[in-house]
Design an enzyme around this catalytic site. Structure first.
Site, short mmCIF file in Angstrom:
data_model
loop_
_atom_site.label_atom_id
_atom_site.label_comp_id
_atom_site.label_asym_id
_atom_site.label_seq_id
_atom_site.Cartn_x
_atom_site.Cartn_y
_atom_site.Cartn_z
N CYS A 80 -2.91 -0.07 -15.83
CA CYS A 80 -2.26 0.68 -14.66
C CYS A 80 -1.62 -0.22 -13.91
O CYS A 80 -1.76 -1.59 -13.53
CB CYS A 80 -2.66 1.13 -14.26
N CYS A 100 -0.71 1.00 -5.80
CA CYS A 100 -1.41 2.46 -5.18
C CYS A 100 -2.29 2.50 -4.60
O CYS A 100 -3.06 3.19 -4.20
CB CYS A 100 -1.16 3.16 -6.71
N CYS A 156 -6.89 3.78 -7.74
CA CYS A 156 -8.10 3.39 -8.70
C CYS A 156 -8.77 1.72 -8.21
O CYS A 156 -8.38 1.17 -7.49
CB CYS A 156 -7.52 3.09 -9.97
N CYS A 198 0.27 7.12 -14.99
CA CYS A 198 -0.98 7.29 -14.41
C CYS A 198 -2.51 7.49 -15.44
O CYS A 198 -2.40 8.73 -16.12
CB CYS A 198 -1.22 8.64 -13.49
N CYS A 224 -20.69 14.09 -2.04
CA CYS A 224 -19.22 14.17 -3.14
C CYS A 224 -19.59 11.74 -1.91
O CYS A 224 -18.64 11.72 -2.13
CB CYS A 224 -18.16 14.15 -3.09
#
Ligand code: SAH
Length: 421
Positions: A41, A47, A50, A124, A374
Site C-alpha cells: 500500500c 493513512c 492499516c 485500498c 471488538c
C-alpha cells in the site's frame, strides 16, 4: 489502535505533483513492483488505517493470537485465532472524506493521521473494490455537476463525505452523500449519471451534516433513489441495513464469528436468550431457531427499526426488542421479571460494558454468558468483574474481523459457578 503503530512501515513515500507517488525511494520502488496481494500500500504511512503490511498474514495473525492470549489467556484457554482465507477487500462499509487540492480539483480519501489533511486514496487493500470505484466515480463527476467539495476552513462547499455500504451476498449497494445542506442541485441527474457507470447501486441517500464534528453522518436524511436501505444475508437469514445502523464490516468473518459464538452457547432449543447490544438483531435472529425465546436490547432506534423489520423478513415469532441502554434494561429486567434468562449474548461497543449492566447480569445469573468483543482490553476489564462475581471463563477465541489493522475480535464463554440459582 496504538499497538498497530510499531508494526507499520516506516518508509516515507515521495509523491510527484500529480500525487501519484512515482518517485519513490529505491527500497520502496522495489517493493511497489509487487501486487496488493503481496502486501503493498503506497499510502500506508500517511493513512494510518492499516498495520503489518511488511508481515505475512500468518505473522499478522500470530501477533493477534499473542495479544488475545496476553489479555484473555489469564482467564481461560484460548483456541487458535480464526483467520481469513483471502484477507483483502473485506470492508463492506467504505468512508471517504472529500476536499480539494490547491488548484481546486476535488480529492477524496482519508484524513492523515492526527490531522484534517486529506490523503488521496486511489486503491485500498482492505476496502470493497466496488465501493472504492464508486467513490472515485463520484469524485470524477463533481466538476461536470459543478458540485464543490466542502472546506472546513471557509465553511463553503457542499460535499463532505461519501459512505458506501455493500451487501456481500445480495450485491446491493447504498451510497450516502454527506452534504453541508440537503439542497443538492441536479440530484436526480447526478444519480442517473452515477448509476450509468455503476448500475449495481441500489439506493442513494443524501445526509445533512453542517456541524464541525468527528461524526460523519448528521441527523437529517433524504432518500433520493431506491428504498433507503440495503439487504444482505448472514448465516442464512436476511437483514435490512440502514445507513445509521451498525452492521459488522467483514461479512465473511461475521458468519464465522456468529457460528462460533452460537456454538459456544450450546443451545438445546429450550433456552431463553438475551441478545444485548443487538444492533439490527443479527445474533438473536440467527440463534432464534435454536431457542425458546429471544429478548434483544439496543440503544439505537434506527437499528431497532431494522431489527423489527428483520424479524418479519425471516418469519420469526419468538423475539422481542427493546430500545434502551443495555445496562438500564438489565437493571429493570433483573428487578421486575421472574423470568429466567438461560444465556446472555453480549456484544458491546469498543468501550465495553458498564457496571450497571454487569451487576444486573450477575443478579440475573444466566447459566451461560457468551461475551463478544471488538476490544480485548475492555473485555479483560469486564471479565475481571464477572470472574470475581460468580462466573468462570471456560474458553475463548480470537477472530480476525479486521485484517491488517490493530483490531481483533474475541469471544469468551463464561458459565455460572454456582449452578443452583
Ligand atoms: N451485536 C450486533 C451489534 C454489535 S455493535 C452485531 O453483531 O451486529 C454494538 C452495538 O451496541 C451497536 O449497535 C450500538 O448501537 C449498541 N450500543 C452502544 N451502546 C449501547 C448501550 N449503552 N446500550 C445498548 N446498546 C448500545
Amino acid at each position: 489502535m496504538s499497538e498497530g503503530k510499531q508494526y507499520r512501515n516506516d518508509k516515507k513515500e515521495v509523491r510527484n505533483k500529480n500525487g501519484q507517488g512515482s518517485k519513490v525511494r529505491p527500497a520502496l520502488k522495489e517493493r511497489t513492483k509487487k501486487t496488493w496481494k503481496d502486501n503493498q500500500c503506497r499510502i500506508a504511512d500517511r493513512c494510518g488505517g492499516c498495520m503489518g503490511q511488511e508481515q505475512s498474514y500468518e505473522e499478522h495473525l500470530m501477533q493477534k493470537q499473542k495479544l488475545v492470549e496476553e489479555l484473555i489467556g489469564p482467564f481461560c484457554p484460548i483456541e487458535p485465532i480464526i483467520g481469513m482465507e483471502e484477507p483483502y477487500h473485506y470492508r463492506n462499509k467504505v468512508h471517504a472524506v472529500f476536499s480539494h487540492d490547491k488548484n481546486g480539483n476535488p480529492v477524496c480519501g482519508v484524513y492523515e493521521e492526527g490531522s484534517h489533511k486529506v490523503v488521496p486514496v486511489e486503491k485500498c487493500l482492505i476496502e470493497d473494490k466496488k465501493a472504492s470505484a464508486i467513490i472515485l466515480s463520484i469524485r470524477d463527476l463533481l466538476k461536470s455537476f459543478k458540485i464543490k467539495t466542502f472546506s472546513e476552513d471557509s465553511d463553503y462547499g457542499l460535499l463532505r463525505h461519501v459512505l458506501v455500504r455493500t451487501g456481500h451476498q445480495s450485491g446491493e449497494i447504498m451510497v450516502v452523500l454527506v452534504l453541508s445542506s440537503l439542497i443538492m442541485p441536479s440530484k436526480n441527474n447526478f444519480v442517473k449519471a452515477l448509476r450509468k457507470i455503476h448500475p449495481e447501486i441500489t439506493t442513494v441517500i443524501i445526509n445533512e451534516n453542517y456541524k464541525s464534528t468527528s461524526m460523519v453522518l448528521g441527523e437529517k436524511e433524504q432518500v433520493i433513489y431506491g428504498k433507503g436501505f440495503i439487504e444482505d444475508t448472514l448465516c442464512g437469514k436476511k437483514f435490512r441495513i440502514s445507513s445509521k445502523s451498525f452492521y459488522q464490516i467483514n461479512p465473511i468473518q461475521t458468519e464465522k464469528l456468529y457460528e462460533k459464538a452460537i456454538s459456544y452457547a450450546g443451545l438445546s432449543g429450550k433456552e431463553t436468550i438475551l441478545d444485548a447490544y443487538c444492533g439490527i438483531g443479527t445474533i438473536g435472529i440467527i440463534a432464534s431457531d435454536n431457542a425458546k425465546k429471544v429478548i434483544s436490547v439496543e440503544l439505537n432506534p434506527t437499528a431497532v427499526r431494522d431489527a423489527i423489520s428483520n424479524v418479519k423478513r425471516n418469519g420469526i415469532q419468538n423475539i422481542d426488542f427493546y430500545t434502551k441502554d443495555a445496562g438500564e434494561f438489565m437493571v429493570q429486567f433483573a428487578e421486575s421479571t421472574p423470568d429466567r434468562i438461560d444465556v446472555v449474548f453480549m456484544d458491546p461497543p469498543r468501550s465495553g460494558s458498564d457496571e450497571a449492566f454487569l451487576s444486573a447480569l450477575v443478579k440475573l445469573s444466566p447459566a451461560k454468558v457468551v461475551y463478544i468483543s471488538c476490544n480485548p482490553r475492555t473485555m479483560e476489564r469486564d471479565l475481571t468483574y464477572l470472574t470475581e462475581n460468580g462466573y468462570r471463563a471456560v474458553k475463548g477465541v480470537g477472530c480476525d474481523m479486521f485484517p491488517w489493522t490493530g483490531h481483533v475480535e474475541s469471544i469468551v464463554l463464561l458459565t455460572r459457578i454456582n449452578t443452583v440459582k
